[in-house]
Design a protein around this motif. Structure first.
Motif, PDB file in Angstrom:
ATOM      1  N   HIS A  52     -11.872 -17.695  -8.292  1.00  0.00           N
ATOM      2  CA  HIS A  52     -11.915 -17.860  -9.797  1.00  0.00           C
ATOM      3  C   HIS A  52     -12.200 -16.694 -10.381  1.00  0.00           C
ATOM      4  O   HIS A  52     -11.910 -16.653 -11.784  1.00  0.00           O
ATOM      5  N   PHE A  53     -13.115 -15.893  -9.898  1.00  0.00           N
ATOM      6  CA  PHE A  53     -13.689 -14.643 -10.784  1.00  0.00           C
ATOM      7  C   PHE A  53     -13.143 -13.321 -10.574  1.00  0.00           C
ATOM      8  O   PHE A  53     -13.754 -12.356 -11.109  1.00  0.00           O
ATOM      9  N   ARG A  60     -18.940  -9.123 -19.567  1.00  0.00           N
ATOM     10  CA  ARG A  60     -18.706 -10.051 -20.666  1.00  0.00           C
ATOM     11  C   ARG A  60     -19.447 -11.313 -20.151  1.00  0.00           C
ATOM     12  O   ARG A  60     -19.833 -12.121 -20.914  1.00  0.00           O
ATOM     13  N   PHE A  61     -18.965 -11.937 -19.108  1.00  0.00           N
ATOM     14  CA  PHE A  61     -19.172 -13.080 -18.339  1.00  0.00           C
ATOM     15  C   PHE A  61     -20.726 -13.043 -18.614  1.00  0.00           C
ATOM     16  O   PHE A  61     -21.290 -14.392 -18.964  1.00  0.00           O
ATOM     17  N   TYR A  79     -24.028 -18.204 -29.909  1.00  0.00           N
ATOM     18  CA  TYR A  79     -23.075 -18.031 -28.939  1.00  0.00           C
ATOM     19  C   TYR A  79     -21.620 -17.520 -29.659  1.00  0.00           C
ATOM     20  O   TYR A  79     -21.096 -18.500 -30.675  1.00  0.00           O
ATOM     21  N   GLY A  81     -18.716 -16.770 -27.825  1.00  0.00           N
ATOM     22  CA  GLY A  81     -17.668 -16.775 -26.525  1.00  0.00           C
ATOM     23  C   GLY A  81     -16.637 -17.747 -26.696  1.00  0.00           C
ATOM     24  O   GLY A  81     -16.900 -18.637 -27.984  1.00  0.00           O
ATOM     25  N   ALA A  82     -15.894 -17.956 -25.856  1.00  0.00           N
ATOM     26  CA  ALA A  82     -15.000 -18.931 -26.093  1.00  0.00           C
ATOM     27  C   ALA A  82     -15.248 -20.245 -25.907  1.00  0.00           C
ATOM     28  O   ALA A  82     -16.337 -20.427 -25.407  1.00  0.00           O
ATOM     29  N   HIS A  88     -11.994 -22.808 -19.782  1.00  0.00           N
ATOM     30  CA  HIS A  88     -11.986 -23.416 -18.180  1.00  0.00           C
ATOM     31  C   HIS A  88     -10.841 -24.266 -17.730  1.00  0.00           C
ATOM     32  O   HIS A  88     -10.455 -24.480 -16.755  1.00  0.00           O
ATOM     33  N   MET A  91      -8.135 -23.354 -15.224  1.00  0.00           N
ATOM     34  CA  MET A  91      -8.720 -23.025 -13.888  1.00  0.00           C
ATOM     35  C   MET A  91      -8.580 -24.232 -12.949  1.00  0.00           C
ATOM     36  O   MET A  91      -8.799 -24.193 -11.575  1.00  0.00           O
ATOM     37  N   ILE A  93     -10.802 -26.587 -12.381  1.00  0.00           N
ATOM     38  CA  ILE A  93     -12.004 -26.531 -11.664  1.00  0.00           C
ATOM     39  C   ILE A  93     -12.255 -27.913 -10.981  1.00  0.00           C
ATOM     40  O   ILE A  93     -12.365 -28.726 -11.940  1.00  0.00           O
ATOM     41  N   LEU A 126     -26.674 -28.250 -18.077  1.00  0.00           N
ATOM     42  CA  LEU A 126     -25.505 -27.777 -17.543  1.00  0.00           C
ATOM     43  C   LEU A 126     -24.598 -29.185 -16.915  1.00  0.00           C
ATOM     44  O   LEU A 126     -23.218 -29.379 -17.419  1.00  0.00           O
ATOM     45  N   MET A 129     -22.424 -30.823 -19.500  1.00  0.00           N
ATOM     46  CA  MET A 129     -21.042 -30.072 -19.886  1.00  0.00           C
ATOM     47  C   MET A 129     -20.184 -30.127 -18.846  1.00  0.00           C
ATOM     48  O   MET A 129     -19.040 -29.663 -19.113  1.00  0.00           O
TER      49      MET A 129
HETATM   50  C1  HEM Z   1     -21.797 -25.907 -16.668  1.00  0.00           C
HETATM   51  C2  HEM Z   1     -21.257 -25.088 -16.031  1.00  0.00           C
HETATM   52  C3  HEM Z   1     -20.398 -23.833 -16.754  1.00  0.00           C
HETATM   53  C4  HEM Z   1     -20.740 -22.944 -17.810  1.00  0.00           C
HETATM   54  C5  HEM Z   1     -21.860 -23.417 -18.929  1.00  0.00           C
HETATM   55  C6  HEM Z   1     -19.937 -21.980 -17.818  1.00  0.00           C
HETATM   56  C7  HEM Z   1     -19.995 -21.072 -19.019  1.00  0.00           C
HETATM   57  C8  HEM Z   1     -19.164 -19.990 -19.132  1.00  0.00           C
HETATM   58  C9  HEM Z   1     -19.150 -18.892 -20.307  1.00  0.00           C
HETATM   59  C10 HEM Z   1     -20.098 -19.157 -21.315  1.00  0.00           C
HETATM   60  C11 HEM Z   1     -18.130 -18.113 -20.110  1.00  0.00           C
HETATM   61  C12 HEM Z   1     -17.629 -17.000 -20.985  1.00  0.00           C
HETATM   62  C13 HEM Z   1     -16.721 -17.371 -22.023  1.00  0.00           C
HETATM   63  C14 HEM Z   1     -16.249 -16.153 -22.804  1.00  0.00           C
HETATM   64  O1  HEM Z   1     -16.305 -15.072 -21.931  1.00  0.00           O
HETATM   65  O2  HEM Z   1     -15.943 -16.208 -23.883  1.00  0.00           O
HETATM   66  C15 HEM Z   1     -17.303 -18.751 -19.024  1.00  0.00           C
HETATM   67  C16 HEM Z   1     -16.174 -18.067 -18.416  1.00  0.00           C
HETATM   68  C17 HEM Z   1     -15.786 -18.327 -17.108  1.00  0.00           C
HETATM   69  N1  HEM Z   1     -16.128 -19.427 -16.362  1.00  0.00           N
HETATM   70 FE1  HEM Z   1     -17.505 -20.722 -16.809  1.00  0.00          FE
HETATM   71  N2  HEM Z   1     -19.067 -21.948 -17.087  1.00  0.00           N
HETATM   72  C18 HEM Z   1     -19.247 -23.047 -16.108  1.00  0.00           C
HETATM   73  C19 HEM Z   1     -18.634 -23.399 -14.895  1.00  0.00           C
HETATM   74  C20 HEM Z   1     -17.737 -22.670 -14.358  1.00  0.00           C
HETATM   75  C21 HEM Z   1     -17.328 -22.992 -13.032  1.00  0.00           C
HETATM   76  C22 HEM Z   1     -17.767 -24.404 -12.054  1.00  0.00           C
HETATM   77  C23 HEM Z   1     -16.588 -22.179 -12.767  1.00  0.00           C
HETATM   78  C24 HEM Z   1     -15.533 -21.644 -11.693  1.00  0.00           C
HETATM   79  C25 HEM Z   1     -15.690 -22.475 -10.411  1.00  0.00           C
HETATM   80  C26 HEM Z   1     -16.463 -21.166 -13.986  1.00  0.00           C
HETATM   81  C27 HEM Z   1     -15.401 -20.193 -14.018  1.00  0.00           C
HETATM   82  C28 HEM Z   1     -15.523 -19.124 -15.358  1.00  0.00           C
HETATM   83  C29 HEM Z   1     -14.701 -18.060 -15.234  1.00  0.00           C
HETATM   84  C30 HEM Z   1     -13.614 -17.670 -14.166  1.00  0.00           C
HETATM   85  C31 HEM Z   1     -14.591 -17.564 -16.428  1.00  0.00           C
HETATM   86  C32 HEM Z   1     -14.132 -16.307 -17.106  1.00  0.00           C
HETATM   87  C33 HEM Z   1     -12.996 -16.690 -17.898  1.00  0.00           C
HETATM   88  C34 HEM Z   1     -12.235 -15.349 -18.319  1.00  0.00           C
HETATM   89  O3  HEM Z   1     -13.044 -14.247 -18.840  1.00  0.00           O
HETATM   90  O4  HEM Z   1     -11.320 -15.406 -18.682  1.00  0.00           O
HETATM   91  N3  HEM Z   1     -17.079 -21.623 -14.998  1.00  0.00           N
HETATM   92  N4  HEM Z   1     -18.103 -19.872 -18.345  1.00  0.00           N
END
Ligand code: HEM
Length: 140
Positions: A52-53, A60-61, A79, A81-82, A88, A91, A93, A126, A129
């Protein structure tokens, strides 16, 4: 998003309303930033979720994660961000992937030697969420 009430009421002057005890227990911004760095490093070697990453801007992440959790734990951050659902949704997930990411957070929290009660308080945030992150059909 839904967990906002703890935050957004903190003035730039440092005057605080609400409970910032978790933010303090996490070592404030610096501690959170280090924790999120350990978290991102754990994710980066996790075969279950790394796909996914692959195209993600990790700087930024990391920054957005830190800001987001700072806000959610009562710290003096806003905050920017998005939206969690928006970012999500595409994706698809699964619950298993969500749990894998939570495990990575636990690993990071143990590395930072946070107390079990502090770990559990952050995990509760978490966990709450999950419905915003896990793809709808997968949710139990
Ligand atoms: C409670 C759990 C989670 C929290 C609090 C969280 C939080 C966030 C935050 C704050 C961002 C940044 C958004 C931005 O750049 O504006 C983000 C992006 C992202 N998250 Fe999560 N996330 C969670 C779970 C997950 C899971 C389980 C996955 C994948 C298995 C995931 C994959 C991603 C990816 C790939 C991005 C980057 C998106 C992009 O830059 O296009 N996240 N997440």
């Amino acid at each position: 998003h839904s967990a906002a009430p703890l935050s957004a009421t903190i003035a730039p002057t440092g005057l605080q309303q609400g409970d910032n005890s978790l933010y303090l227990a996490l070592g404030e911004y610096q501690g959170l930033s280090q924790l999120m760095e350990a978290f991102v490093l754990a994710i980066a070697v996790d075969e279950r979720v790394i796909h996914h990453f692959e195209r993600v801007d990790i700087e930024r992440f990391h920054q957005m994660l830190t800001l987001h959790l700072c806000e959610l734990t009562g710290g003096p951050c806003e905050y920017t961000g998005a939206d969690m659902v928006e970012v999500h949704r595409g994706m698809r997930i699964s619950s298993a992937e969500f749990n894998a990411v939570v495990e990575n957070l636990i690993t990071a929290m143990q590395q930072q030697q946070l107390s079990v009660s502090t770990q559990n308080r952050l995990l509760a945030i978490l966990a709450a969420m999950q419905h915003e992150i896990v793809y709808p059909q997968e949710q139990k």
